[in-house]
Design a protein around this motif. Structure first.
Motif, PDB file in Angstrom:
ATOM      1  N   SER A  49       0.787  -1.116   0.057  1.00  7.90           N
ATOM      2  CA  SER A  49      -0.042   0.045  -0.012  1.00  7.90           C
ATOM      3  C   SER A  49       0.688   1.242   0.038  1.00  7.90           C
ATOM      4  O   SER A  49       0.585   2.187  -0.625  1.00  7.90           O
ATOM      5  N   ALA A 108      -1.511  -0.639   7.081  1.00  7.72           N
ATOM      6  CA  ALA A 108      -2.804   0.095   6.989  1.00  7.72           C
ATOM      7  C   ALA A 108      -3.333  -0.136   5.881  1.00  7.72           C
ATOM      8  O   ALA A 108      -2.894  -0.184   4.636  1.00  7.72           O
ATOM      9  N   GLU A 139      -3.648  -3.953  -6.186  1.00 10.38           N
ATOM     10  CA  GLU A 139      -2.902  -4.668  -4.954  1.00 10.38           C
ATOM     11  C   GLU A 139      -3.686  -5.762  -4.158  1.00 10.38           C
ATOM     12  O   GLU A 139      -4.876  -5.671  -3.928  1.00 10.38           O
TER      13      GLU A 139
HETATM   14 MG   LIG Z   1      -1.812  -3.132   1.960  1.00  9.14          MG
END
Ligand SMILES: [Mg+2]
Ligand SMILES: Nc1nc2c(ncn2[C@@H]2O[C@H](COP(=O)(O)OP(=O)(O)OP(=O)(O)O)[C@@H](O)[C@H]2O)c(=O)[nH]1
Length: 332
Positions: free
Chosen positions: A69, A101, A154
């Motif tokens: 991320s 996160a 992702e």
């Molecule tokens: Mg992530």
């Protein structure tokens, strides 16, 4: 836009047109429809799919906490600085134990709220009828047809479906972090197979360069001492980044662009076929499952599942019996 009315096909056409014209609320609604597998989503994809194919789809995968991320956030910054538009499909892990996160939180910190060149969509990794690969690649197609230059996907690289999501992209980036140790070797082997580019992130930590060297050695074809000989066919590049500071991110972007440029030659048909296979497989499973649950076969399906649960029969025999029942129903 206001809530469209009419048949699913009419609503889908209205949403698709609005999304392509840059209406972010329409885009958000379409993505929700895709996630919920609604009739509107199906109709919209019918319209949008033929218009997709212009975007560069980039899968970013790797073990929990590797910095995916953070790297996506850094890539967004780099892409926007270059005037390129970017959409993100982030399959956030359903378990909060990794300490990573959520991408949304990370990017909110950088506030792209007023930037039309960025659109981020998080999806839960559980409960996708037809599979995560089908949902996320459909979401990517919506972004693609809506004109985004690059779509980042992702996913946490821990399970088969996540690997499929990554493999369905034009370019797959596999992230590693230096201190992850031996237990990640098993994950690595499976993940590395889908890698077009390998990134050792957390380059500020000791051992990053050594990990990169180990990976380069691991990825070199046996017997090939370094460079040059043979068709350097699909040996992934290994790069080091520090996503936190942005170091190495311009080099990663350059590698992504190079891979895409190369891919327009011979690699693309295979990548596109892999993506098509993942999508069609997901929809097939969903459709078959729906037919098995429909009134005509629900009884037989239930009985078969019960039998497997009691260990009276095995899953293979049960699946074969259900396929045979589907076939009989068709000829009736
Ligand atoms: Mg992530
Ligand atoms: N030292 C260092 N820490 C980093 C770097 N990149 C990310 N991190 C930290 O690593 C932790 C995990 O980062 P995330 O970006 O959330 O990792 P992730 O791979 O997305 O994690 P999941 O989505 O949970 O799988 C966070 O505490 C980050 O601040 C880096 O380049 N250097």
């Amino acid at each position: 836009m206001t809530e469209p009315v009419g048949t699913p096909a009419e609503r889908a056409a209205a949403l698709a047109a609005a999304a392509r014209a840059g209406d972010r609320r329409a885009l958000a609604r379409l993505l929700t429809a895709v996630e919920n597998h609604t009739a509107v989503a199906e109709q919209a994809l019918r319209v949008l799919y033929p218009l997709a194919g212009g975007a560069h789809l980039v899968g970013i995968t790797g073990p929990p906490g590797a910095g995916k991320s953070t790297l996506v956030a850094a890539l967004i910054a780099e892409l926007r600085a270059a005037g390129r538009t970017v959409a993100v499909v982030a399959v956030d892990p359903s378990s909060p134990i990794t300490g990573g996160a959520l991408l949304g939180d990370r990017v909110r910190m950088q506030s792209y709220a007023s930037d039309d060149g960025v659109f981020i969509r998080s999806m839960a990794s559980r409960g996708h009828a037809g599979g995560l690969a089908a949902t996320s690649t459909s979401a990517a197609a919506v972004f693609d047809a809506s004109g985004f230059d690059i779509v980042l996907l992702e996913t946490v690289g821990t399970g088969q479906s996540e690997v499929e999501v990554a493999a369905a992209a034009d370019t797959t980036v596999v992230l590693e972090a230096p201190e992850m140790g031996d237990e990640v070797q098993a994950i690595k082997a499976g993940l590395l197979e889908v890698a077009d580019i390998v990134v050792v992130n957390k380059g500020d930590r000791p051992g990053a360069q050594r990990t990169a060297a180990q990976l380069r050695a691991m990825l070199a074809p046996p017997g090939e001492a370094g460079r040059g000989s043979g068709p350097a066919a699909r040996r992934p590049e290994v790069l080091v980044t520090t996503a936190m500071s942005g170091e190495g991110v311009p080099a990663l972007l350059a590698a992504l662009d190079r891979h895409r440029a190369r891919g327009s030659g011979e690699a693309t048909p295979a990548a596109r076929r892999a993506r098509a296979a993942a999508q069609v497989r997901g929809v097939l499973v969903e459709r078959l499952w729906a037919r098995l649950a429909a009134p005509g076969l629900a009884g037989a399906t239930d009985a078969a599942l019960e039998a497997v649960a009691r260990h009276d029969t095995d899953p293979y025999a049960a699946a074969d019996a259900l396929l045979a029942a589907l076939g009989r129903e068709e000829t009736r």
